[in-house]
Write a protein that holds these residues in place. Structure first.
Motif, short mmCIF file in Angstrom:
data_model
loop_
_atom_site.label_atom_id
_atom_site.label_comp_id
_atom_site.label_asym_id
_atom_site.label_seq_id
_atom_site.Cartn_x
_atom_site.Cartn_y
_atom_site.Cartn_z
N MET A 1 31.37 52.07 -55.13
CA MET A 1 30.78 50.99 -54.36
C MET A 1 31.46 49.66 -54.68
O MET A 1 31.49 48.77 -53.85
N LEU A 2 32.03 49.53 -55.89
CA LEU A 2 32.71 48.30 -56.27
C LEU A 2 33.82 47.95 -55.28
O LEU A 2 33.92 46.82 -54.81
N LEU A 3 34.63 48.93 -54.93
CA LEU A 3 35.75 48.66 -54.03
C LEU A 3 35.27 48.32 -52.62
O LEU A 3 35.83 47.43 -51.97
N GLU A 4 34.24 49.01 -52.16
CA GLU A 4 33.71 48.70 -50.82
C GLU A 4 33.13 47.28 -50.78
O GLU A 4 33.36 46.54 -49.82
N LEU A 5 32.42 46.91 -51.81
CA LEU A 5 31.83 45.57 -51.87
C LEU A 5 32.93 44.51 -51.95
O LEU A 5 32.88 43.48 -51.27
N GLN A 6 33.95 44.81 -52.75
CA GLN A 6 35.08 43.89 -52.88
C GLN A 6 35.79 43.72 -51.54
O GLN A 6 36.12 42.61 -51.14
N ASP A 7 36.01 44.81 -50.83
CA ASP A 7 36.65 44.74 -49.51
C ASP A 7 35.81 43.94 -48.52
O ASP A 7 36.34 43.17 -47.71
N TYR A 8 34.50 44.12 -48.58
CA TYR A 8 33.60 43.37 -47.68
C TYR A 8 33.70 41.88 -47.97
O TYR A 8 33.77 41.06 -47.04
N LEU A 9 33.71 41.51 -49.24
CA LEU A 9 33.83 40.10 -49.60
C LEU A 9 35.17 39.52 -49.18
O LEU A 9 35.25 38.39 -48.71
N LYS A 10 36.25 40.29 -49.36
CA LYS A 10 37.58 39.83 -48.93
C LYS A 10 37.58 39.53 -47.44
O LYS A 10 38.11 38.53 -46.99
N LYS A 11 36.98 40.43 -46.67
CA LYS A 11 36.99 40.29 -45.21
C LYS A 11 36.13 39.12 -44.75
O LYS A 11 36.52 38.37 -43.86
N HIS A 12 34.96 38.92 -45.36
CA HIS A 12 34.02 37.91 -44.88
C HIS A 12 34.07 36.60 -45.66
O HIS A 12 33.46 35.63 -45.25
N GLN A 13 34.75 36.59 -46.81
CA GLN A 13 34.96 35.40 -47.65
C GLN A 13 33.70 34.84 -48.28
O GLN A 13 33.67 34.66 -49.48
N VAL A 14 32.67 34.49 -47.52
CA VAL A 14 31.41 33.99 -48.07
C VAL A 14 30.27 34.79 -47.47
O VAL A 14 30.14 34.86 -46.24
N VAL A 15 29.48 35.41 -48.33
CA VAL A 15 28.35 36.22 -47.85
C VAL A 15 27.13 35.97 -48.73
O VAL A 15 27.25 35.57 -49.89
N SER A 16 25.97 36.21 -48.17
CA SER A 16 24.74 36.09 -48.94
C SER A 16 24.39 37.44 -49.54
O SER A 16 24.84 38.49 -49.07
N ILE A 17 23.57 37.41 -50.56
CA ILE A 17 23.10 38.67 -51.16
C ILE A 17 22.31 39.45 -50.13
O ILE A 17 22.37 40.69 -50.10
N GLU A 18 21.63 38.75 -49.25
CA GLU A 18 20.86 39.41 -48.19
C GLU A 18 21.78 40.20 -47.27
O GLU A 18 21.47 41.33 -46.89
N GLU A 19 22.94 39.62 -46.91
CA GLU A 19 23.91 40.34 -46.07
C GLU A 19 24.41 41.59 -46.77
O GLU A 19 24.55 42.64 -46.14
N LEU A 20 24.70 41.47 -48.06
CA LEU A 20 25.21 42.62 -48.82
C LEU A 20 24.15 43.72 -48.92
O LEU A 20 24.46 44.89 -48.76
N VAL A 21 22.92 43.33 -49.15
CA VAL A 21 21.82 44.29 -49.23
C VAL A 21 21.68 45.04 -47.90
O VAL A 21 21.55 46.27 -47.87
N ASN A 22 21.74 44.29 -46.80
CA ASN A 22 21.61 44.92 -45.48
C ASN A 22 22.82 45.78 -45.14
O ASN A 22 22.67 46.89 -44.63
N HIS A 23 24.01 45.29 -45.43
CA HIS A 23 25.22 46.04 -45.08
C HIS A 23 25.33 47.34 -45.88
O HIS A 23 25.64 48.39 -45.32
N PHE A 24 25.08 47.26 -47.17
CA PHE A 24 25.26 48.44 -48.04
C PHE A 24 23.97 49.25 -48.19
O PHE A 24 23.97 50.28 -48.85
N ARG A 25 22.90 48.76 -47.57
CA ARG A 25 21.61 49.48 -47.60
C ARG A 25 21.23 49.84 -49.03
O ARG A 25 20.85 50.97 -49.34
#
Length: 82
Positions: A1-25
């Motif tokens: 999950m570390l790599l997926e989360l890292q890739d998501y942050l790279k793509k979106h640059q700034v995200v909220s914890i709420e977005e991460l919770v919703n995206h990664f369920r």
């Protein structure tokens, strides 16, 4: 999950914890330790906005933001490409 989360942050640059919770369920208790690892490695920075737009309806999770830092390379005038 570390790599997926890292890739998501790279793509979106700034995200909220709420977005991460919703995206990664996944609950914050799963996401936050991974984010802390990325912060410790200097890849991510936690951003605390001083306030929202004043609606008073924003959840505390939507105001907990994380910024990807690895692409923020700043060149001085001596190092700029010619």
């Amino acid at each position: 999950m570390l790599l997926e989360l890292q890739d998501y942050l790279k793509k979106h640059q700034v995200v909220s914890i709420e977005e991460l919770v919703n995206h990664f369920r996944s609950p914050p208790s799963v996401i936050e330790p991974i984010i802390e690892q990325l912060i410790a490695k200097g890849r991510v920075q936690k951003i605390t906005p001083s306030h929202c737009s004043g609606c008073h309806q924003c959840s505390s999770q939507s105001l907990q933001l994380y910024e990807w830092r690895m692409n923020n390379v700043i060149f001085s005038n001596d190092q700029s490409p010619k």
